[in-house]
Structure formats: C-alpha cells, structure tokens
Scaffold this active site. Structure first.
Site, PDB file in Angstrom:
ATOM      1  N   ASP A  34       0.873  -1.186   0.000  1.00 33.82           N
ATOM      2  CA  ASP A  34       0.000   0.000   0.000  1.00 33.82           C
ATOM      3  C   ASP A  34       0.908   1.233   0.000  1.00 33.82           C
ATOM      4  OD1 ASP A  34      -3.223   0.439   1.287  1.00 33.82           O
ATOM      5  OD2 ASP A  34      -1.874   2.143   0.936  1.00 33.82           O
ATOM      6  N   ASP A  55       4.451   1.334  -4.271  1.00 29.98           N
ATOM      7  CA  ASP A  55       3.486   1.433  -5.375  1.00 29.98           C
ATOM      8  C   ASP A  55       3.393   0.137  -6.172  1.00 29.98           C
ATOM      9  OD1 ASP A  55       2.571   4.167  -5.334  1.00 29.98           O
ATOM     10  OD2 ASP A  55       4.658   4.716  -5.762  1.00 29.98           O
ATOM     11  N   PHE A  77      -6.715  -4.176  -4.670  1.00 28.04           N
ATOM     12  CA  PHE A  77      -7.635  -3.098  -4.292  1.00 28.04           C
ATOM     13  C   PHE A  77      -7.098  -1.722  -4.693  1.00 28.04           C
ATOM     14  CE2 PHE A  77      -8.509  -6.401  -1.123  1.00 28.04           C
ATOM     15  CZ  PHE A  77      -9.889  -6.435  -1.136  1.00 28.04           C
ATOM     16  N   TYR A 145     -13.515   7.091 -13.751  1.00 22.82           N
ATOM     17  CA  TYR A 145     -13.315   6.046 -12.741  1.00 22.82           C
ATOM     18  C   TYR A 145     -13.811   4.701 -13.284  1.00 22.82           C
ATOM     19  CZ  TYR A 145     -14.344   3.133  -8.714  1.00 22.82           C
ATOM     20  OH  TYR A 145     -14.439   2.063  -7.862  1.00 22.82           O
ATOM     21  N   ASN A 174     -22.718  -0.717  -3.651  1.00 22.14           N
ATOM     22  CA  ASN A 174     -22.320   0.335  -2.702  1.00 22.14           C
ATOM     23  C   ASN A 174     -21.775  -0.236  -1.393  1.00 22.14           C
ATOM     24  OD1 ASN A 174     -23.997   1.788  -4.714  1.00 22.14           O
ATOM     25  ND2 ASN A 174     -23.564   3.503  -3.351  1.00 22.14           N
ATOM     26  N   LEU A 194     -22.559   8.194   1.201  1.00 21.65           N
ATOM     27  CA  LEU A 194     -23.816   8.552   1.867  1.00 21.65           C
ATOM     28  C   LEU A 194     -23.843   8.185   3.357  1.00 21.65           C
ATOM     29  CD1 LEU A 194     -26.708   9.659   1.648  1.00 21.65           C
ATOM     30  CD2 LEU A 194     -27.445   7.315   1.137  1.00 21.65           C
ATOM     31  N   PHE A 212     -28.769  14.631  -2.761  1.00 22.37           N
ATOM     32  CA  PHE A 212     -28.508  15.031  -4.149  1.00 22.37           C
ATOM     33  C   PHE A 212     -29.662  14.627  -5.064  1.00 22.37           C
ATOM     34  CE2 PHE A 212     -23.816  14.361  -2.913  1.00 22.37           C
ATOM     35  CZ  PHE A 212     -23.671  15.689  -2.519  1.00 22.37           C
ATOM     36  N   ARG A 225     -29.944   2.669  -4.352  1.00 24.08           N
ATOM     37  CA  ARG A 225     -28.676   1.950  -4.454  1.00 24.08           C
ATOM     38  C   ARG A 225     -28.778   0.619  -3.712  1.00 24.08           C
ATOM     39  NH1 ARG A 225     -28.167   5.145  -7.663  1.00 24.08           N
ATOM     40  NH2 ARG A 225     -26.546   6.683  -8.085  1.00 24.08           N
TER      41      ARG A 225
HETATM   42  N1  UDP Z   1     -25.745  10.957  -1.751  1.00 25.05           N
HETATM   43  C1  UDP Z   1     -26.413  12.073  -1.248  1.00 25.05           C
HETATM   44  N2  UDP Z   1     -25.702  12.902  -0.441  1.00 25.05           N
HETATM   45  C2  UDP Z   1     -24.394  12.705  -0.092  1.00 25.05           C
HETATM   46  C3  UDP Z   1     -23.741  11.559  -0.597  1.00 25.05           C
HETATM   47  C4  UDP Z   1     -24.451  10.703  -1.433  1.00 25.05           C
HETATM   48  O1  UDP Z   1     -27.589  12.286  -1.531  1.00 25.05           O
HETATM   49  O2  UDP Z   1     -23.804  13.535   0.640  1.00 25.05           O
HETATM   50  C5  UDP Z   1     -26.486  10.026  -2.625  1.00 25.05           C
HETATM   51  C6  UDP Z   1     -25.877   9.882  -4.011  1.00 25.05           C
HETATM   52  O3  UDP Z   1     -26.432  10.831  -4.890  1.00 25.05           O
HETATM   53  C7  UDP Z   1     -26.255   8.451  -4.386  1.00 25.05           C
HETATM   54  C8  UDP Z   1     -26.283   7.722  -3.040  1.00 25.05           C
HETATM   55  O4  UDP Z   1     -26.392   8.746  -2.046  1.00 25.05           O
HETATM   56  O5  UDP Z   1     -27.546   8.396  -4.925  1.00 25.05           O
HETATM   57  C9  UDP Z   1     -25.020   6.920  -2.767  1.00 25.05           C
HETATM   58  O6  UDP Z   1     -23.895   7.743  -3.010  1.00 25.05           O
HETATM   59  P1  UDP Z   1     -22.425   7.348  -2.606  1.00 25.05           P
HETATM   60  O7  UDP Z   1     -21.542   8.525  -2.907  1.00 25.05           O
HETATM   61  O8  UDP Z   1     -22.416   6.819  -1.214  1.00 25.05           O
HETATM   62  O9  UDP Z   1     -22.063   6.127  -3.557  1.00 25.05           O
HETATM   63  P2  UDP Z   1     -22.104   5.986  -5.162  1.00 25.05           P
HETATM   64  O10 UDP Z   1     -23.493   5.510  -5.501  1.00 25.05           O
HETATM   65  O11 UDP Z   1     -21.756   7.308  -5.756  1.00 25.05           O
HETATM   66  O12 UDP Z   1     -21.077   4.930  -5.411  1.00 25.05           O
END
Ligand code: UDP
Length: 331
Positions: A34, A55, A77, A145, A174, A194, A212, A225
């Site tokens: 790592d 690396d 990973f 990504y 997720n 999230l 969001f 998700r």
């Molecule tokens: N999300 C949100 N507010 C936050 C972070 C995430 O509403 O501060 C929403 C995001 O739009 C997605 C879900 O939560 O629909 C999961 O997002 P996260 O970033 O955890 O994982 P991703 O789906 O991007 O891999």
C-alpha cells in the site's frame, strides 16, 4: 519453499483492510502493498501480516516481493475512487487505476503468478438499461473512474488468453458498514459516501446532509442503491480466491444484495439506529448519478457460492455508527 502467500494491494484501505483481517483469520499468509496515499497503517490489525509501503508500479519492489515470498495470488484493491475527481482529472485515474497495474501484471507474468482478484465496480455499467443488473448488461461507463476499471478488466482478459493469468472481476455495488467489533472501519478523507456523511451530520462533524436530487423517477424521488456490507465483500474475495485455486476460469460477478434502498430510506434507517435526527437539506442532482443501481447477485451464488449475509442496511448503519461514535470515524 516459503509459505503460500497472498499479496494484497491497497490492503490498508477500507475494503482492503476488512479483507486482510478476514484472510488472516482463516490462516492465510498475507503481505500488504500500500502506498499510504489513502491507506492507514492502523487498519492492519492482524498479527503476522506484513505491510510494505510502496506502489504497484514499482517493478524493483515487486521483483523483491515475488522473490522473497511464494505469492500464489494477488488481490488488487489499490485504486483511486472519487468519481467527481475522475471526471476533472481523468489522466490521474487512467495512470493509477489502469496503467500502474500493468507493471504488477508484468511482474506476475514473469514470476509465474496466475491468480488475480480484481476490485471492479458497478460503475462499469454506467446507466443500466435493465435493473436489477446482470453481468451480461452492456458495460458503458459514464465517468473516467468506471472506464479505468473497465479497461483493466479487458487487459485482464488478454492476460488470461496470453499468459494464463486467471481473474475474478468483483463488481462491487455500494460498499458500506464497518467491522462489527469496531476495530477497523471506513475512514476516507475527503468522505463523500452517503452513510458516513449521514452519520457525520448526526455527530455535527458536518452541518447537514445534502440529498442530491429529489426528482428522480423513483417512488420517493431520491436515488436507489444496493448497499453491500464490507464484510460480505471481504467474504467474496476469499470465495473468489477459492474458486481460482479450484481451477476456475476468468469470470465477472456482481456483488450486491439484490435489494435497493432510496437515499430517504437510508436517512430514516439512520434516525432509527442512532435515535437522533439527521439534519438534511435538499439539493440538486449530482452529475453522473444513475437513478437506480441494483445488482442481480445470482451469478455470484452460482459461481462462487457467495451470497450477502447482511441484507438490511440497518446493520450497515449500526456497525458504521459504532465506528463513528466510539472512534470518531477516524484512525
Ligand atoms: N448521496 C447524497 N448525499 C451525499 C452523498 C451521497 O444524496 O452527501 C447520494 C448519491 O447521490 C447516491 C447515493 O447517495 O444516490 C449513494 O452515493 P455514494 O456517494 O455513497 O455512492 P455511489 O453511488 O456514488 O457509489
């Protein structure tokens, strides 16, 4: 001949460290490589696990590791995983997630190491046409990504054809939750996910959680998700390794529960688990967020004998809350 060893790249990160802990508990000899850009030395908690700071693109270091240890398999990973950053700085992602592992694969080829477990992602599917998503869904990533991981999958298929290196592409949905003992956990800086963001809003580390988007074509308007517990992911790596050791061929499997939860449902569950209000504001959609991502995990069961044990996100929240409330969510 030295003891059979598994090389885990990125083993000091979130999913890597939970997997290392599981592998070590099963008696596997593990060496972690790592570079500590995002890893935490404290996340390596098992006795006998060697941590090498470096690396995956450092050929000299790899030659030393492959010579000193009898490395039977690589669990890979090490990667950058901020979707937004990958859109702004794609070359950083292609360099780190796609190009650097080529050196690792060259070292594997030259030292005769034939097994590779790859942290891939549901982001390789982009915006799926059909949900739940099976592995035969078209892969059309919508950010660098996802593309960086998609390209490494294709490289690995060629490495199978040319060099007989067999891979399992684990397409994570997720990842969430923490080690139930609270010994290790999720500690990203910056933290964008999230569940930790919700808990940071509960502890006051951030003022509020921004949701969001509330106008998605879902029952409550927020994104859906498939939240998969980190220890279930760890278990899938061990099963992927067993599959390759049994002579399994290169394959891709989705790792999810098969159940979807909306952002609002996760917030409600967090209020139940913590017994506290989550301060929330409703904001715009985040660029690049598909409305729904839910795995069809049946292939993982068929091929690896793997199935998620922790399907209720309340458990993910409980384990993350233990980590957050006892340790502040930090190493
Ligand atoms: N999300 C949100 N507010 C936050 C972070 C995430 O509403 O501060 C929403 C995001 O739009 C997605 C879900 O939560 O629909 C999961 O997002 P996260 O970033 O955890 O994982 P991703 O789906 O991007 O891999």
């Amino acid at each position: 001949m030295s003891e059979r060893t598994i090389l885990v790249t990125g083993g000091a990160g979130y999913i890597g460290s939970h997997t290392v802990k599981l592998l070590a508990s099963k008696g596997e000899k593990v060496v972690v490589l790592d570079n500590m850009v995002f890893g935490h030395p404290e996340a390596i908690v098992s006795e006998g696990v060697e941590l090498v700071v470096g690396d995956v693109g450092d050929r000299e270091l790899l030659d030393r590791l492959f010579t000193e240890h009898s490395i039977d398999a690589v669990v890979h990973f090490a990667a950058f995983a901020y979707v937004g950053e990958s859109v702004e700085n794609p070359l950083k992602y292609y360099r780190n997630n796609t190009a650097e592992p080529i050196t690792l694969l060259e070292a594997m080829r030259d030292h005769g190491c034939k097994k590779f477990i790859f942290s891939s992602t549901c982001a390789t599917y982009g915006t799926p046409e059909i949900v739940p998503i099976t592995e035969s869904e078209k892969q059309a990533p919508i950010n660098a990504y996802g593309t960086s991981k998609y390209m490494l999958e294709r490289i690995l298929e060629d490495c199978d054809r040319a060099h007989d290196i067999k891979s399992v592409f684990l397409r994570y949905f997720n990842a969430s939750g923490c080690d139930p003992g609270g010994e290790i956990g999720e500690d990203h800086n910056p933290e964008t996910h999230l569940i930790p963001r919700i808990l940071m809003a509960v502890t006051g580390e951030v003022d509020k959680l921004t949701v969001f988007g509330t106008d998605y074509p879902t029952p409550d308007g927020t994104c859906i998700r498939d939240y998969i517990h980190v220890n279930d992911l760890a278990d899938a790596h061990e099963k992927g390794l067993a599959y390759l050791r049994d002579g399994g061929d290169t394959t891709a499997v989705n790792l999810g529960t098969g159940r979807g939860f909306s952002v609002k449902e996760i917030i409600d569950a967090a209020q139940q688990v913590t017994g506290k209000d989550v301060p929330v504001e409703y904001g715009d959609r985040r660029a690049g967020d598909p409305a729904q991502l839910i795995a069809d995990p049946s292939k993982a069961k068929e091929v690896l004998g793997w199935e998620a044990q922790y399907k209720d996100p309340a458990y993910h929240l409980e384990t993350a809350w233990k980590w957050m409330s006892e340790r502040g969510g930090r190493y």
